[in-house]
Design an enzyme around this catalytic site. Sequence first.
Site, short mmCIF file in Angstrom:
data_model
loop_
_atom_site.label_atom_id
_atom_site.label_comp_id
_atom_site.label_asym_id
_atom_site.label_seq_id
_atom_site.Cartn_x
_atom_site.Cartn_y
_atom_site.Cartn_z
CB SER A 43 -13.41 -27.09 -70.30
OG SER A 43 -12.28 -27.68 -70.91
CG HIS B 200 -15.95 -25.24 -66.95
ND1 HIS B 200 -16.23 -24.17 -67.76
CD2 HIS B 200 -14.63 -25.55 -67.18
CE1 HIS B 200 -15.15 -23.84 -68.46
NE2 HIS B 200 -14.17 -24.67 -68.12
CE LYS C 140 -13.42 -21.54 -66.95
NZ LYS C 140 -12.18 -20.89 -66.46
#
Length: 380
Positions: A170, A198, A229
Amino acid sequence: MSEIWRARLMDAQERRRRKHQNRQRHVHSDVTLDFAGNDYLGLASDARVAKAAAAAARRFGSGARASHLVSGHLAIHQELEESLARFTGRQKALLFSTGYMANLGVLQALADAHTAIFQDRLNHASLLDGGQLSGARMRRFHHGSMSDLTRLLERSSATHKLIVSDGVFSMDGDIADIAALAEISRQHAAWLMIDDAHGLGVLGNDGSGSVGTRFNSDAVPILVGTLGKALGSGGAFVAGDALLIEHLMQFARSYVYTTAQPPAVAAASLAALRIVESEPERRERLRQNVCWFRREAQTIGLPLADATTPIQPLLLGDEQRTLAWAAALEEEGLKVGAIRPPTVAPGQARLRITLSARHSRSDIERLLAALARCWQREAA
């Protein structure tokens, strides 16, 4: 408040301020161009996702009212779990309220004093905290080093071994070598857990992430993904074989003792997942934005990390310098993340720039021009 406690809290905060590591919240403005968030595909503001959330709120109400195991598991939750399982090529999926709770729940449910956990040094805080809380012996291997991981595994006499890694890191934006991790896991009779927070929605031809359909549950038995996300909603899930999911349903305390996520959030996630599957052009637009940003930033001479994902760290090193750059950008209506220790190692402060499919070429040009001015002011 006791004066002893007051002094302790004030001292801790003052020490952090002196190091330029103090964190602050800023109310996000609509006029600010966001290069700090994780809305990689631009789905958080997609009208179809919002419409699905509103319809679910009208149908099911604003909250789930109870945990999944009491009366909070609604039809929309079941549909989302089944869709996530199909999307990631797994037998089952299990919803959690947040990615943090998913990681804590998995590690607490699987590990004990007879377990050894091997974590990449740059894993997310939730993975490190989960390992510490599990009661297992935890060892951290050098970032991305398969030789260091192998060395630690060979020294371990634990009955059960669990290797844990982010899929996409991240703060650095680099991608774990999933194939190598899976092979090492096989050689040492260990299980592999990947947190693909992610990568989900962003990587892979189908958007299923750094793991997804490329690696089956034999190679990666435990797959964690977040919905807040690239999918633009909220919550998280764990996907794997039916035996794993049943075990988590029985023993993961952060699942058992938590109210189920609001049905509107589940519906938003389901709508976003369908868009991810049906609109690959979003990933292509994101990929083009990343490539173009990197090419232009390197032309300016900006010290970018070697990352090909939407997470583009600009390595500035010093905390004060990082804060100054972030403040200068904010004055121009640009929001970026100013990342400092203890989130990253000392001397590794950075601007964490994140790109999205929603960014236009002119948005990125505006960011690059502002970064160039920061760079030129230092060189003057």
